[in-house]
Design a protein around this motif. Structure first.
Motif, PDB file in Angstrom:
ATOM      1  N   TRP A 130     -19.912   7.473 -33.885  1.00  0.00           N
ATOM      2  CA  TRP A 130     -18.634   8.187 -34.008  1.00  0.00           C
ATOM      3  C   TRP A 130     -17.719   7.583 -35.075  1.00  0.00           C
ATOM      4  N   GLU A 131     -18.115   6.452 -35.659  1.00  0.00           N
ATOM      5  CA  GLU A 131     -17.305   5.828 -36.707  1.00  0.00           C
ATOM      6  C   GLU A 131     -18.154   5.524 -37.953  1.00  0.00           C
ATOM      7  N   LYS A 132     -19.258   6.231 -38.106  1.00  0.00           N
ATOM      8  CA  LYS A 132     -20.211   5.891 -39.163  1.00  0.00           C
ATOM      9  C   LYS A 132     -19.630   6.062 -40.566  1.00  0.00           C
ATOM     10  N   LYS A 133     -18.608   6.918 -40.704  1.00  0.00           N
ATOM     11  CA  LYS A 133     -17.971   7.093 -42.013  1.00  0.00           C
ATOM     12  C   LYS A 133     -16.718   6.224 -42.171  1.00  0.00           C
ATOM     13  N   GLY A 134     -16.340   5.523 -41.121  1.00  0.00           N
ATOM     14  CA  GLY A 134     -15.217   4.617 -41.302  1.00  0.00           C
ATOM     15  C   GLY A 134     -14.377   4.395 -40.064  1.00  0.00           C
ATOM     16  N   ILE A 135     -13.686   3.257 -40.037  1.00  0.00           N
ATOM     17  CA  ILE A 135     -12.654   2.974 -39.045  1.00  0.00           C
ATOM     18  C   ILE A 135     -11.332   2.840 -39.806  1.00  0.00           C
ATOM     19  N   GLU A 136     -10.298   3.476 -39.258  1.00  0.00           N
ATOM     20  CA  GLU A 136      -9.104   3.733 -40.051  1.00  0.00           C
ATOM     21  C   GLU A 136      -7.833   3.466 -39.246  1.00  0.00           C
ATOM     22  N   ASP A 137      -6.738   3.233 -39.967  1.00  0.00           N
ATOM     23  CA  ASP A 137      -5.362   3.315 -39.471  1.00  0.00           C
ATOM     24  C   ASP A 137      -5.104   2.515 -38.192  1.00  0.00           C
ATOM     25  N   PRO A 138      -5.183   1.174 -38.275  1.00  0.00           N
ATOM     26  CA  PRO A 138      -4.937   0.355 -37.090  1.00  0.00           C
ATOM     27  C   PRO A 138      -3.466   0.320 -36.694  1.00  0.00           C
ATOM     28  N   ARG A 139      -3.236   0.292 -35.388  1.00  0.00           N
ATOM     29  CA  ARG A 139      -1.909   0.036 -34.818  1.00  0.00           C
ATOM     30  C   ARG A 139      -2.113  -0.991 -33.712  1.00  0.00           C
ATOM     31  N   VAL A 140      -1.414  -2.113 -33.789  1.00  0.00           N
ATOM     32  CA  VAL A 140      -1.703  -3.253 -32.919  1.00  0.00           C
ATOM     33  C   VAL A 140      -0.467  -3.635 -32.108  1.00  0.00           C
ATOM     34  N   VAL A 141      -0.679  -3.893 -30.814  1.00  0.00           N
ATOM     35  CA  VAL A 141       0.363  -4.436 -29.939  1.00  0.00           C
ATOM     36  C   VAL A 141      -0.234  -5.591 -29.137  1.00  0.00           C
ATOM     37  N   LYS A 142       0.640  -6.444 -28.618  1.00  0.00           N
ATOM     38  CA  LYS A 142       0.196  -7.495 -27.715  1.00  0.00           C
ATOM     39  C   LYS A 142       0.556  -7.102 -26.292  1.00  0.00           C
ATOM     40  N   LEU A 143      -0.463  -7.010 -25.443  1.00  0.00           N
ATOM     41  CA  LEU A 143      -0.283  -6.684 -24.036  1.00  0.00           C
ATOM     42  C   LEU A 143      -0.743  -7.886 -23.222  1.00  0.00           C
ATOM     43  N   GLY A 144       0.192  -8.652 -22.674  1.00  0.00           N
ATOM     44  CA  GLY A 144      -0.165  -9.878 -21.975  1.00  0.00           C
ATOM     45  C   GLY A 144      -0.693 -10.912 -22.955  1.00  0.00           C
ATOM     46  N   LYS A 145      -1.914 -11.395 -22.706  1.00  0.00           N
ATOM     47  CA  LYS A 145      -2.514 -12.429 -23.557  1.00  0.00           C
ATOM     48  C   LYS A 145      -3.493 -11.867 -24.581  1.00  0.00           C
ATOM     49  N   ARG A 146      -3.602 -10.564 -24.659  1.00  0.00           N
ATOM     50  CA  ARG A 146      -4.573  -9.968 -25.576  1.00  0.00           C
ATOM     51  C   ARG A 146      -3.886  -8.972 -26.504  1.00  0.00           C
ATOM     52  N   TYR A 147      -4.499  -8.798 -27.659  1.00  0.00           N
ATOM     53  CA  TYR A 147      -4.041  -7.797 -28.609  1.00  0.00           C
ATOM     54  C   TYR A 147      -4.871  -6.528 -28.422  1.00  0.00           C
ATOM     55  N   VAL A 148      -4.206  -5.408 -28.456  1.00  0.00           N
ATOM     56  CA  VAL A 148      -4.869  -4.120 -28.317  1.00  0.00           C
ATOM     57  C   VAL A 148      -4.614  -3.309 -29.586  1.00  0.00           C
ATOM     58  N   MET A 149      -5.700  -2.847 -30.191  1.00  0.00           N
ATOM     59  CA  MET A 149      -5.616  -2.027 -31.395  1.00  0.00           C
ATOM     60  C   MET A 149      -6.081  -0.603 -31.092  1.00  0.00           C
ATOM     61  N   THR A 150      -5.251   0.367 -31.440  1.00  0.00           N
ATOM     62  CA  THR A 150      -5.740   1.738 -31.526  1.00  0.00           C
ATOM     63  C   THR A 150      -6.127   1.989 -32.977  1.00  0.00           C
ATOM     64  N   TYR A 151      -7.205   2.740 -33.170  1.00  0.00           N
ATOM     65  CA  TYR A 151      -7.659   3.042 -34.520  1.00  0.00           C
ATOM     66  C   TYR A 151      -8.428   4.354 -34.507  1.00  0.00           C
ATOM     67  N   THR A 152      -8.701   4.869 -35.692  1.00  0.00           N
ATOM     68  CA  THR A 152      -9.441   6.109 -35.843  1.00  0.00           C
ATOM     69  C   THR A 152     -10.904   5.810 -36.139  1.00  0.00           C
ATOM     70  N   GLY A 153     -11.792   6.390 -35.357  1.00  0.00           N
ATOM     71  CA  GLY A 153     -13.212   6.378 -35.670  1.00  0.00           C
ATOM     72  C   GLY A 153     -13.595   7.718 -36.285  1.00  0.00           C
TER      73      GLY A 153
END
Length: 299
Positions: free
Chosen positions: A75-98
């Motif tokens: 589902w991401e064979k042509k690329g991963i795109e447009d990261p948005r990163v937040v810190k939730l507790g002790k971990r970072y969570v990134m949403t991105y486009t596949g």
């Protein structure tokens, strides 16, 4: 209005994974350092990898030599795109486009150090299509890092904007109806899409959002959602706070684009990191706090 730096703060490298385009960055401020995760494209027909760059002052960035995320799955064979990163507790969570070459899917990844990322599957694989997008197209999401009524919320989509809810920030359920739509005759008349992670204030959730009109000119607006009922828009800016002006915003990989994904609040100074013409990273600033900006923009 926001004050832009006249030149990009990040440009393509002479060779390597980001030698064609660098744009649409997310920026995290950690231990007095600015950490940028940006969409990077080389000359191999892959639409995106995720690069990382560091800065002491938020303006001059040094790139990490290798990408920190690359395409792996179908589902991401042509690329991963447009990261948005937040810190939730002790971990970072990134949403991105596949992106598989046909459908842009909203995906999520988790990290403890911003270098090594563990990916999940696309969040909403059966999301219904609409006038602009095919079935399964969800593209982008921006997570509020504080819980509202015991749940995290996320604004997502890139035709309309929808809302989703999660107890852990990883597994999400969406509400079927859009919470924000384009406006006829305005700068955001064709589509709207979340910008950086939303910001929580005493009585509102502030969402900087990207938009386009029928001429495919991309600009940035502001919307205030109700803090207790985060699906309700209280007010939207009548005019954009960012629009293409400089030559490197007007002409590039995709012309006439400013696309905001990075925001850092330093208290008395706000930093806005954006993509220019899908080729460069730009920086705009506001000398003051968020309250003063909102008063200026929406009254």
């Amino acid at each position: 209005m926001l004050k832009k730096l006249p030149k990009p703060i990040l440009e393509p490298s002479k060779e390597g994974f980001d030698s064609k385009n660098v744009y649409n960055p997310s920026v995290i401020y950690v231990r007095e350092k600015f950490i940028m995760l940006y969409r990077a494209e080389g000359e191999d027909n892959v639409t995106g990898r995720i690069g990382l760059a560091l800065s002491e002052d938020g303006i001059n960035f040094v790139k990490h030599p290798e990408p920190v995320m690359e395409p792996e799955y179908q589902w991401e064979k042509k690329g991963i795109e447009d990261p948005r990163v937040v810190k939730l507790g002790k971990r970072y969570v990134m949403t991105y486009t596949g992106y598989d070459g046909r459908i842009a899917r909203l995906c999520i990844a988790v990290s403890k150090n911003l270098l090594s990322w563990e990916k999940g599957e696309p969040l909403f694989p059966n999301f219904p299509g609409n006038r602009l997008r095919p079935r399964g197209w969800t593209k982008s999401g921006a997570i509020l890092p504080q819980k509202i009524n015991g749940e995290y919320i996320m604004y997502f989509g890139d035709s309309n904007i929808w809302i989703a809810y999660s107890s852990d920030g990883i597994h999400w359920e969406y509400y079927n109806s859009p919470v924000m739509k384009p406006r006829k005759g305005k700068f955001d008349s064709l589509l709207v899409e979340p910008g950086p992670p939303p910001i929580l204030t005493e009585d509102s959730i502030v969402l900087f959002y990207n938009s386009a009109n029928e001429n495919l000119v991309y600009r940035v607006g502001v919307a205030l959602f109700d803090r207790d009922e985060p699906w309700k828009v209280k007010i939207r800016s009548r005019r954009p706070i960012l629009e293409p002006e400089y030559p490197w915003e007007l002409e590039g990989h995709v012309d006439n684009v400013v696309f905001l994904e990075g925001f850092v609040d330093l208290g008395n100074r706000l930093l806005f990191y954006y993509g220019g013409a899908d080729k460069y990273v730009g920086l705009a600033t506001w000398e003051g706090d968020l309250t003063s900006l909102l008063k200026f923009v929406v009254g």
